[in-house]
Design an enzyme around this catalytic site. Structure first.
Site, PDB file in Angstrom:
ATOM      1  N   ASP A 160      80.349  81.621   1.687  1.00 34.33           N
ATOM      2  CA  ASP A 160      81.157  81.868   2.884  1.00 34.33           C
ATOM      3  C   ASP A 160      82.455  82.601   2.536  1.00 34.33           C
ATOM      4  O   ASP A 160      83.347  82.026   1.897  1.00 34.33           O
ATOM      5  CB  ASP A 160      81.481  80.528   3.552  1.00 34.33           C
ATOM      6  CG  ASP A 160      82.113  80.672   4.922  1.00 34.33           C
ATOM      7  OD1 ASP A 160      82.611  81.770   5.250  1.00 34.33           O
ATOM      8  OD2 ASP A 160      82.121  79.676   5.665  1.00 34.33           O
ATOM      9  N   TYR A 198      86.557  80.885  16.618  1.00 31.37           N
ATOM     10  CA  TYR A 198      87.743  81.723  16.788  1.00 31.37           C
ATOM     11  C   TYR A 198      87.474  82.895  17.720  1.00 31.37           C
ATOM     12  O   TYR A 198      86.548  83.680  17.505  1.00 31.37           O
ATOM     13  CB  TYR A 198      88.169  82.239  15.419  1.00 31.37           C
ATOM     14  CG  TYR A 198      89.542  82.869  15.353  1.00 31.37           C
ATOM     15  CD1 TYR A 198      90.673  82.074  15.257  1.00 31.37           C
ATOM     16  CD2 TYR A 198      89.699  84.248  15.346  1.00 31.37           C
ATOM     17  CE1 TYR A 198      91.936  82.635  15.164  1.00 31.37           C
ATOM     18  CE2 TYR A 198      90.949  84.822  15.257  1.00 31.37           C
ATOM     19  CZ  TYR A 198      92.067  84.008  15.166  1.00 31.37           C
ATOM     20  OH  TYR A 198      93.324  84.576  15.078  1.00 31.37           O
ATOM     21  N   HIS A 223      79.087  82.439   6.334  1.00 28.35           N
ATOM     22  CA  HIS A 223      79.784  81.643   7.340  1.00 28.35           C
ATOM     23  C   HIS A 223      78.853  81.124   8.433  1.00 28.35           C
ATOM     24  O   HIS A 223      79.218  80.212   9.178  1.00 28.35           O
ATOM     25  CB  HIS A 223      80.929  82.462   7.944  1.00 28.35           C
ATOM     26  CG  HIS A 223      81.906  81.648   8.728  1.00 28.35           C
ATOM     27  ND1 HIS A 223      82.505  80.509   8.219  1.00 28.35           N
ATOM     28  CD2 HIS A 223      82.381  81.790   9.998  1.00 28.35           C
ATOM     29  CE1 HIS A 223      83.310  79.995   9.123  1.00 28.35           C
ATOM     30  NE2 HIS A 223      83.247  80.751  10.220  1.00 28.35           N
ATOM     31  N   SER A 282      83.398  76.412  12.489  1.00 27.86           N
ATOM     32  CA  SER A 282      84.458  77.326  12.089  1.00 27.86           C
ATOM     33  C   SER A 282      85.796  76.844  12.664  1.00 27.86           C
ATOM     34  O   SER A 282      86.239  75.752  12.343  1.00 27.86           O
ATOM     35  CB  SER A 282      84.108  78.747  12.526  1.00 27.86           C
ATOM     36  OG  SER A 282      84.981  79.679  11.941  1.00 27.86           O
ATOM     37  N   GLN A 283      86.456  77.644  13.530  1.00 27.29           N
ATOM     38  CA  GLN A 283      87.676  77.148  14.162  1.00 27.29           C
ATOM     39  C   GLN A 283      87.405  75.821  14.862  1.00 27.29           C
ATOM     40  O   GLN A 283      88.221  74.893  14.798  1.00 27.29           O
ATOM     41  CB  GLN A 283      88.212  78.156  15.177  1.00 27.29           C
ATOM     42  CG  GLN A 283      89.412  77.639  15.960  1.00 27.29           C
ATOM     43  CD  GLN A 283      89.829  78.561  17.091  1.00 27.29           C
ATOM     44  OE1 GLN A 283      90.853  79.215  16.995  1.00 27.29           O
ATOM     45  NE2 GLN A 283      89.033  78.633  18.157  1.00 27.29           N
TER      46      GLN A 283
END
Length: 321
Positions: free
Chosen positions: A273, A92, A302, A187-188
């Site tokens: 996370d 992100y 994360h 992640s994203q």
């Protein structure tokens, strides 16, 4: 970070109800068909680098609505014949950055396409070069709420379409074996990889690392961290829009994409996370329709496994190509 989510045995059995629109498949079939009919041809230009064992190309391919999307293509110089390929999506706020930053897949013998995320690239890293020329009405800071009151206008409709078109683009290259393409991201990027897997056919593998964009209705309000807090801030101002907002998000939920993805999958999760809570990852993982495995990092947030996870991915993918 203390443990705040379900225990590991509970996560392994976690199969929540996830909102899913009746026209989910029709929406995405139409979206992809419209974009595949638009845009200029794929452009691949050599890019100068100091490398002696790798070649880098500056790529522009048609994404959502035919919009030009940038990517880096990196190839092992000495390789012969069509190569297996890895299409990677970014976290992100980051852009495609510089071509010297991601060399591992090409150095391991793969064609590597790293997609620029439209409109992003100015929160961290070395920048991005892909515009998002579509207006989306009122939103909170960040990207999560752009166009959030309509699936037609939602930001990730454009990003997920770009991801599928990136797979289309790499398959069209002479130096790539079209039947040996994998997708990955963290992640994203993991959420985008899940979407690409759910919306593309014939992938050889999908590797979502601590994936974002999964089980929105649990994530929003469960964690105080951004980016999910962007939705909380939006709802705190736009009172009474909750059902409409979550209806929109259901078209983009990784848990719904997972039920449509059948390529062998290697997930990862950090049990501490706070950005992508473990139960949201397991909501997608437990619904995944194909062969699957998940690497569990019990004491990580994360960041997950970082290079340990990449090494696990290389072993996982090598066994399949």
């Amino acid at each position: 970070m203390p443990r705040f989510d379900l225990s590991l045995p509970e996560l392994q059995d976690y199969r929540p109800h996830v909102r899913e629109p009746r026209d989910f498949d029709a929406f995405w079939t139409r979206t992809l068909a419209e974009s595949r009919a638009l845009g200029e041809d794929l452009v691949v230009r050599p890019h100068p680098t100091p490398f002696t064992a790798l070649d880098v190309f500056d790529v522009t391919f048609p994404g959502f609505g035919g919009d030009p999307v940038k990517a880096w293509l990196t190839l092992p110089r000495a390789a012969e014949g069509p190569l297996p390929a890895v299409v990677e999506f970014n976290g992100y706020g980051g852009g495609r950055g510089l071509p010297v930053e991601r060399l591992g897949w090409a150095a391991s013998g793969y064609a590597h396409l790293f997609m620029d995320t439209r409109g992003q690239g100015s929160m961290w890293g070395s920048g991005g070069e892909t515009a998002d020329p579509h207006g989306t009405g009122p939103s909170s800071s960040g990207f999560m709420t752009r166009g959030i009151e309509s699936p037609e206008d939602y930001y990730y409709r454009r990003v997920f379409t770009d991801a599928v078109r990136a797979v289309d683009a790499v398959r069209s290259l002479d130096m790539v074996a079209a039947d040996r393409v994998a997708v990955c991201g963290g992640s994203q990027g993991g959420g985008i990889a899940l979407a690409a897997a759910g919306l593309s056919e014939g992938l050889v593998a999908v590797m979502p690392d601590v994936p974002f964009l999964c089980h929105f209705e649990r994530a929003v309000g469960m964690t105080g961290a951004d980016p999910y807090q962007e939705v909380v801030r939006y709802l705190s101002v736009h009172r009474g829009t909750e059902d409409r907002v979550f209806d929109t998000l259901s078209y983009f939920d990784g848990a719904n994409m997972a039920t449509r993805a059948t390529a062998p999958a290697l997930f990862s999760v950090g049990l501490l996370d706070p950005v992508c809570p473990p139960s949201t990852v397991y909501a997608a993982y437990n619904r995944y329709a194909g062969e699957k495995h998940i690497e569990v990092y019990a004491h990580n947030e994360h960041e997950g496994g970082q290079s340990f996870q990449w090494l696990a991915q290389t072993s996982f993918l090598a066994a399949r190509v």
